[in-house]
Design an enzyme around this catalytic site. Structure first.
Site, mmCIF file in Angstrom:
data_model
loop_
_atom_site.group_PDB
_atom_site.id
_atom_site.type_symbol
_atom_site.label_atom_id
_atom_site.label_comp_id
_atom_site.label_asym_id
_atom_site.label_seq_id
_atom_site.Cartn_x
_atom_site.Cartn_y
_atom_site.Cartn_z
ATOM 1 N N TYR A 182 0.839 -1.197 0.000
ATOM 2 C CA TYR A 182 0.000 0.000 0.000
ATOM 3 C C TYR A 182 0.873 1.246 0.000
ATOM 4 O O TYR A 182 0.571 2.229 -0.682
ATOM 5 C CB TYR A 182 -0.927 0.009 1.231
ATOM 6 C CG TYR A 182 -1.940 1.121 1.154
ATOM 7 C CD1 TYR A 182 -3.172 0.918 0.534
ATOM 8 C CD2 TYR A 182 -1.658 2.392 1.648
ATOM 9 C CE1 TYR A 182 -4.097 1.937 0.418
ATOM 10 C CE2 TYR A 182 -2.578 3.429 1.533
ATOM 11 C CZ TYR A 182 -3.798 3.196 0.919
ATOM 12 O OH TYR A 182 -4.701 4.221 0.794
ATOM 13 N N PHE A 196 -7.730 22.273 -23.923
ATOM 14 C CA PHE A 196 -7.986 20.848 -24.076
ATOM 15 C C PHE A 196 -9.188 20.520 -23.195
ATOM 16 O O PHE A 196 -9.340 21.085 -22.108
ATOM 17 C CB PHE A 196 -6.779 19.966 -23.726
ATOM 18 C CG PHE A 196 -7.094 18.527 -24.015
ATOM 19 C CD1 PHE A 196 -7.181 18.089 -25.322
ATOM 20 C CD2 PHE A 196 -7.417 17.648 -22.999
ATOM 21 C CE1 PHE A 196 -7.576 16.794 -25.613
ATOM 22 C CE2 PHE A 196 -7.799 16.345 -23.289
ATOM 23 C CZ PHE A 196 -7.880 15.912 -24.597
ATOM 24 N N THR A 197 -10.024 19.604 -23.667
ATOM 25 C CA THR A 197 -11.331 19.354 -23.035
ATOM 26 C C THR A 197 -11.243 19.145 -21.520
ATOM 27 O O THR A 197 -11.832 19.892 -20.746
ATOM 28 C CB THR A 197 -12.008 18.137 -23.696
ATOM 29 O OG1 THR A 197 -11.082 17.056 -23.704
ATOM 30 C CG2 THR A 197 -12.412 18.458 -25.121
ATOM 31 N N ASP A 221 1.488 20.936 -19.713
ATOM 32 C CA ASP A 221 0.831 19.669 -20.012
ATOM 33 C C ASP A 221 1.836 18.877 -20.851
ATOM 34 O O ASP A 221 2.015 19.128 -22.044
ATOM 35 C CB ASP A 221 -0.466 19.897 -20.777
ATOM 36 C CG ASP A 221 -1.207 18.601 -21.043
ATOM 37 O OD1 ASP A 221 -0.549 17.540 -21.072
ATOM 38 O OD2 ASP A 221 -2.437 18.635 -21.236
ATOM 39 N N LYS A 233 0.017 8.349 -23.109
ATOM 40 C CA LYS A 233 0.469 8.742 -24.448
ATOM 41 C C LYS A 233 1.981 8.516 -24.544
ATOM 42 O O LYS A 233 2.431 7.385 -24.589
ATOM 43 C CB LYS A 233 0.095 10.199 -24.722
ATOM 44 C CG LYS A 233 -1.377 10.395 -25.080
ATOM 45 C CD LYS A 233 -2.260 10.461 -23.888
ATOM 46 C CE LYS A 233 -3.621 11.057 -24.162
ATOM 47 N NZ LYS A 233 -4.492 11.024 -22.972
ATOM 48 N N ARG A 278 -13.262 16.200 -33.309
ATOM 49 C CA ARG A 278 -12.587 17.262 -32.562
ATOM 50 C C ARG A 278 -13.080 18.588 -33.124
ATOM 51 O O ARG A 278 -12.363 19.328 -33.775
ATOM 52 C CB ARG A 278 -11.065 17.159 -32.689
ATOM 53 C CG ARG A 278 -10.458 15.871 -32.199
ATOM 54 C CD ARG A 278 -10.201 15.805 -30.712
ATOM 55 N NE ARG A 278 -11.396 15.711 -29.890
ATOM 56 C CZ ARG A 278 -11.361 15.592 -28.560
ATOM 57 N NH1 ARG A 278 -10.233 15.572 -27.914
ATOM 58 N NH2 ARG A 278 -12.475 15.514 -27.879
ATOM 59 N N PHE A 333 -19.134 15.183 -25.617
ATOM 60 C CA PHE A 333 -18.764 14.379 -26.787
ATOM 61 C C PHE A 333 -18.591 12.901 -26.467
ATOM 62 O O PHE A 333 -18.770 12.058 -27.334
ATOM 63 C CB PHE A 333 -17.465 14.926 -27.399
ATOM 64 C CG PHE A 333 -16.357 15.023 -26.387
ATOM 65 C CD1 PHE A 333 -16.224 16.163 -25.609
ATOM 66 C CD2 PHE A 333 -15.485 13.963 -26.181
ATOM 67 C CE1 PHE A 333 -15.216 16.249 -24.647
ATOM 68 C CE2 PHE A 333 -14.474 14.043 -25.241
ATOM 69 C CZ PHE A 333 -14.353 15.184 -24.461
#
Ligand code: P70
Length: 470
Positions: free
Chosen positions: A85, A137-138, A228, A271, A395, A462
Site C-alpha cells: 500500500y 484541451f477538453t 501539459d 500517451k 474534434r 462528446f
C-alpha cells in the site's frame, strides 16, 4: 505526385530508409464486420464513435491514449510489481525516471492525466482567476473551470488556420498574454497552462524560443508556468527537426531543457510514456507540493501509488526511458507523417503541417454544405466507420461544448476529425488502408448529410452524446 512524395521517408531525410526500432512478438487478430453490421452498430452507438464496441472496429484510431503496445521489458517489469500500500519500490523507480528525464523535483503518481489536472487546478487556481493557455484541451479546461478559473486562449492565430504551414503552431502569442496580464493584473492570473504539443490544434509543437521567452515574461510578472507534458516528447522531436541549434541534440536533452523553463507539469502517461494507464504531476516548489501531496490522498490514493498498481508504476518507469529514445520518436512521428503525406498527395483536406500523434481531417472542407451545428466532424467520423470500420474521433463543435456563461455552443474555428495513431501498434500497410478509406469518403462527400444531437450530457458531452441523421 511530386518526386519527393515518391521517395521513402528515409530517402526524404537524405538517407536510406529507416524502420521501426522493434519487431513484433505477439499479435492480436483484427475483425472487419460487414457494411450492414457496421450500419447497425453505428445507429446503436448514436453515431458517436466513443459508443462503439471495440469488437466492431477494424482499425482503431480513436485515440493514442493507453492504446500503445508495451515492450517486452515493460511486460517483464509488470511481474516485478511491489503491491505494498505504501512505499512500493516501483514508486521510487517511477519517481527517479520522471526526475531524470523531465527534471522536476517532486513527483506524484495519478491514475491518469485528468487526475493530475484536477489536483493542480484545485491547488493553483483561486475562483475568478484567469488561466491563459495555448488552446483549450477538453479535460484540462473543464478542471480549470470547475476550480473557478477562466480559461483564455493565447495560442498564435496561425493555429486556428488548418491550411497555414507554420512550423510551431503551438506557440503562445506573448503579446496577447502580456496584454491580458496588464489588463487584469498579475495577481489575477493563476498560471500559464502550456501544452506541448497542442492536441486540439492538430498535434502542433511549441518552439524552445517561445517557451524561453514565456519564462522571461512570466518571471517579470511573477507568474508560474505549468506544462501539459502529455506529448512533450513528440514536441521535442519537432524542435530537433525544425529549430536552429537543436539538430545535434538528443530528444532527451531537448525534453529536459524545455521542462526546465516551466515550474511543473501534469502528464497523461497513456500517451508519450507508453503505458495503458497512468499519469503524474510534478512540481519544483515544496509548499505547492505539500498541498498536492495532501490532495492526492483525497482523490487518487496514497502519494506513493496515486490510484495505480505497483506494476503500473514499473511499466511507466520503463516506458519513460523508452519513450525518449531518438529512434523510437522518429519512427512514431514518421508513421503519422507517412499517412499525412499520402493524404496530402491524394488531395484530401488535412491540417498542415501534420502533427505528432495524429492526422486531422478538415471536416469543413469535406462538407461545405453542412453548418457547424450539423456536426461536420462527427459526420465524417461516422462516414469513415461506415466505409471501412475505421474508428476516428470528432474534434470540433461537439468536443468544444458550451460556454458556461451563455449556454450556447462554443463554435471553434477548427472542425476536425482525428485519425490518431497508437504507438507501436499498426503497420504501414494499415496506414495505406486508412488513406484509401479517407479518399473514398472524400469522393462521396457531396451526397453526405449531417447529424443532429438528440442526447447531450452536461460534462464533456462528446463522450456520451447521441446523434441522428438529418
Ligand atoms: C486523447 C486523450 C487526453 C489528454 C490530452 C492532453 C493534451 C490531458 C489529457 C487527459 C483522451 C481524451 C480525453 C478527452 C477527450 C477525448 C480523449 N487525451 N492533456 O485521446 O489525460 O485521458 O489520461 O485523463 O490529450 O487525446 P487522460
Amino acid at each position: 505526385m511530386t518526386q519527393s512524395n515518391l521517395q521513402t521517408m528515409g530517402q526524404q531525410f537524405g538517407r536510406r530508409s529507416w524502420a521501426e526500432p522493434w519487431k513484433i512478438k505477439m499479435v492480436e487478430p483484427l475483425r472487419l464486420i460487414s457494411r450492414e453490421e457496421r450500419e447497425k452498430a453505428l445507429i446503436e452507438a448514436g453515431y458517436n464513435t466513443f459508443l462503439l464496441k471495440s469488437e466492431d472496429v477494424y482499425i482503431d484510431l480513436l485515440t493514442d491514449s493507453g492504446t500503445g503496445a508495451m515492450s517486452d521489458r515493460q511486460w517483464a517489469g509488470m511481474m516485478l510489481g511491489d503491491e505494498a500500500y505504501a512505499g512500493s519500490r516501483n514508486f521510487y523507480n517511477f519517481e527517479a525516471a520522471v526526475q531524470t528525464y523531465y527534471g522536476y523535483k517532486y513527483i506524484l503518481p495519478t491514475h491518469q492525466g485528468r487526475g493530475a489536472e484536477h489536483l493542480i487546478s484545485l491547488a493553483a487556481i483561486k475562483r475568478g482567476q484567469y488561466v491563459p493557455g495555448n488552446m483549450y484541451f477538453t479535460t484540462t479546461r473543464l478542471h480549470q473551470e470547475l476550480a473557478g478559473g477562466i480559461f483564455v486562449d493565447m495560442i498564435i492565430d496561425e493555429a486556428h488556420d488548418p491550411q497555414r504551414p507554420y512550423p510551431f503552431k503551438g506557440n503562445i502569442d506573448l503579446d496577447k498574454l502580456e496584454t491580458l496580464i496588464k489588463r487584469e493584473g498579475a495577481e489575477n492570473i493563476a498560471y500559464v497552462s502550456l501544452a506541448g504539443t497542442v492536441n486540439m490544434a492538430g498535434g502542433q509543437p511549441v518552439s524552445m524560443a517561445n517557451v524561453k521567452a514565456l519564462r522571461e515574461l512570466s518571471d517579470r510578472y511573477g507568474i508560474k508556468v505549468f506544462l501539459d507534458a502529455t506529448r512533450m516528447v513528440e514536441n521535442a522531436f519537432f524542435i530537433q527537426e525544425r529549430e536552429d541549434g537543436y539538430a545535434g541534440k538528443s530528444i532527451a536533452e531537448i525534453l529536459k531543457e524545455f521542462c526546465s523553463y516551466t515550474d511543473g507539469a501534469w502528464m497523461s502517461a497513456k500517451k508519450d510514456n507508453l503505458v495503458n494507464i497512468g499519469g503524474w504531476l510534478a512540481v519544483n516548489d515544496w509548499t505547492l507540493f505539500e498541498e498536492l501531496r495532501n490532495l492526492v490522498v483525497v482523490f487518487e490514493g496514497l502519494h506513493t501509488y496515486g490510484g495505480l498498481a505497483g506494476r503500473d508504476m514499473e511499466a511507466m518507469a520503463i516506458g519513460i526511458a523508452e519513450s525518449v529514445q531518438d529512434d523510437h520518436v522518429r519512427a512514431r512521428v514518421g508513421q503519422v507523417r507517412y499517412l499525412g503525406e499520402l493524404l496530402t498527395v491524394w488531395g484530401s483536406p488535412i491540417v498542415q503541417p501534420v502533427g505528432g500523434h495524429a492526422v486531422f481531417l478538415d471536416a469543413r472542407r469535406f462538407y461545405p454544405q453542412l453548418r457547424q451545428d450539423q456536426f461536420p466532424a462527427q459526420t465524417l467520423a461516422a462516414e469513415m466507420y461506415l466505409d471501412s470500420g475505421i474508428r476516428s474521433m470528432e474534434r470540433g463543435i461537439a468536443s468544444a461544448g458550451r460556454d458556461p456563461k451563455t449556454g450556447d455552443h462554443y463554435y471553434p474555428r477548427l472542425e476536425l476529425t482525428r485519425l490518431t495513431i497508437p504507438r507501436r501498434v499498426y503497420t504501414q500497410a494499415h496506414m495505406d488502408v486508412v488513406a484509401e478509406s479517407v479518399r473514398a469518403v472524400y469522393d462521396a462527400r457531396e451526397q453526405t448529410r449531417g447529424l443532429k444531437m438528440v442526447y447531450e450530457p452536461k460534462y464533456l458531452r462528446f463522450f456520451q452524446a447521441r446523434f441522428e441523421r438529418l
